[in-house]
Design a protein around this motif. Sequence first.
Motif, PDB file in Angstrom:
ATOM      1  N   UNK A  70     -32.455 -15.452 -36.057  1.00 19.17           N
ATOM      2  CA  UNK A  70     -31.595 -16.074 -35.050  1.00 19.17           C
ATOM      3  C   UNK A  70     -30.444 -15.142 -34.678  1.00 19.17           C
ATOM      4  N   UNK A  71     -30.265 -14.926 -33.364  1.00 22.15           N
ATOM      5  CA  UNK A  71     -29.135 -14.154 -32.872  1.00 22.15           C
ATOM      6  C   UNK A  71     -27.970 -15.106 -32.623  1.00 22.15           C
ATOM      7  N   UNK A  72     -26.886 -14.934 -33.360  1.00 24.85           N
ATOM      8  CA  UNK A  72     -25.722 -15.826 -33.267  1.00 24.85           C
ATOM      9  C   UNK A  72     -24.543 -14.996 -32.761  1.00 24.85           C
ATOM     10  N   UNK A  73     -24.346 -14.935 -31.427  1.00 26.37           N
ATOM     11  CA  UNK A  73     -23.309 -14.044 -30.883  1.00 26.37           C
ATOM     12  C   UNK A  73     -21.898 -14.459 -31.261  1.00 26.37           C
TER      13      UNK A  73
ATOM     14  N   UNK B 199     -25.557 -25.771 -37.235  1.00 25.50           N
ATOM     15  CA  UNK B 199     -24.410 -25.854 -36.335  1.00 25.50           C
ATOM     16  C   UNK B 199     -24.140 -24.532 -35.630  1.00 25.50           C
ATOM     17  N   UNK B 200     -24.913 -23.474 -35.972  1.00 24.38           N
ATOM     18  CA  UNK B 200     -24.719 -22.164 -35.358  1.00 24.38           C
ATOM     19  C   UNK B 200     -25.704 -21.989 -34.198  1.00 24.38           C
ATOM     20  N   UNK B 201     -25.235 -21.976 -32.951  1.00 26.05           N
ATOM     21  CA  UNK B 201     -26.155 -21.868 -31.804  1.00 26.05           C
ATOM     22  C   UNK B 201     -26.733 -20.463 -31.679  1.00 26.05           C
ATOM     23  N   UNK B 202     -28.004 -20.388 -31.287  1.00 22.02           N
ATOM     24  CA  UNK B 202     -28.669 -19.102 -31.141  1.00 22.02           C
ATOM     25  C   UNK B 202     -28.791 -18.728 -29.658  1.00 22.02           C
TER      26      UNK B 202
END
Length: 525
Positions: A343-346, A317-320
Amino acid sequence: MMSWHPQYRSSKFRHVYGKPASKEKCYDCIPITCSVHDNHFCAVNPHFIAVVTECAGGGAFLVIPIHQTGKLDPHYPRVCGHRGNVLDIKWSPFDDFVIASCSEDATVKIWDIPKHLLTRNITSARKELLGHARRVGLIEWHPTASNLLFSTGYDYKIMIWNLDTKEPVIQNPVKTISCHRDVILSMSFNTDGSLLATACRDRKIRLVDPRSGAVLQEASCKNHRVNKVLFLGNMKKLLSTGISRWNNRQIALWEQGDLSVPLVEEDLDGSSGLLFPFYDSDTHMLYVVSKGDGNIRYYEISAEKPYLNYLMEYRSHLPQKGIGIMPKRGLDVSACEIFRFYKLIPGKSLIEPVSMIVPRRSESYQEDIYPMTAGAQPALTAQEWLKGINKGPVLVSLRPGSEILNSLPQFPETEPSLRSTESNWYQDRTERMAMKEIQKQSGIQEKRGQKNVEERLQENRQMRLSNGFDLFECPPPKTENELLQMFYRQQEEIRRLRELVNQRDVQIKQLELEIKNIRMDSGRY
């Protein structure tokens, strides 16, 4: 009557699953860039993770030791020498302490990263490459030749730079490729670096000879608006991601020798985020990472139809926003890890590692899922490649202790003096046991003649070799690399001996049970 044939495929990667790292093994409080440029914004090697950050004035990126997880100090030093936003960063494939970056200020810079922890900002680059007239959006290292870097910018040109010079500022590339008529969105090399595939904003895929700049093949498909293109190792195929005529996200497979029509086109979904493709030539697995959502789809590529075999999808559920990948030499082979994403999750200022795992019960090294792979040694120099020589990558084994995999190996946390003493004790003990065995065997064979003695000694010599490690002839380690190699070999030998002892224990228990049963049976009569 119709016969039903279920389409089952036998594959050792059918049950591969994604395993996200625990919270304490993530990188927290990372100021990830807000740039809308379609790039990875992250580069990883076995020593460091680099990530483009948001900063006021100019462009910067962070270089964090790979084991320094948890919350990052807000005052942690940065690499900040560009006057514009950093658009792409790439580690050298042959030196884990050299990284290249490109920026909106139309420059490419080469940085030396110190082997100790950063204590202050790095502002002066080792080399500065000045040749592009507009911002530079992409950089790629040559896969087999050392000190050879490719860059492309919004001036529609690809420039080849030979970094094997003493000048700190290089203004003239060794070659400029000017066959494109719009912005280049993606570059990819084949295995030996003799061919370059590009995806352009004019919706065309081009297969280019990087030395001459000649276009060998060109694909223009109205139904597929290409964004990224990727060579599929030695399969002689290309894979592209893009948008279909109906604005669906799409992947397409192409034959390298004929780009007129794609072999396969597959629509994925109606989302708008970019698709980043990654190919693992060792396992023939393709990973498609979605920008803007948390999903990672993975496929297995085959040489025959249907070519593209869907395996599974990792969902989160965490967009990258961006993604980094660890080279194969940095994976945890003891956990059967075959790929690792960062994964970069801003939204959470977080970098989350995700490991792709092959479920196996055995804890021993799995030879079938870890073939020989590209190491950290270049196959040729930049000058040799420019003269027309092609060589494939130098391959190494991922088996612990078989090769020195990193450009500068790190030691385990044990103190060197303790480890050295432990290693010497184990080696001396093994030598004494082997000497006793040889004396015993040679004494028996003296009765049968000198020839048989020599044969037995030769057999014993073969027995002394464990993972290519001769217990008698190997001198004491003189360097840290040799000590690390010996340490891993001895760990493997200890593991093998423990398995042997466990087998003997089981046999002893079985014999004891048999003796007990025989005694009970004899007591009855």
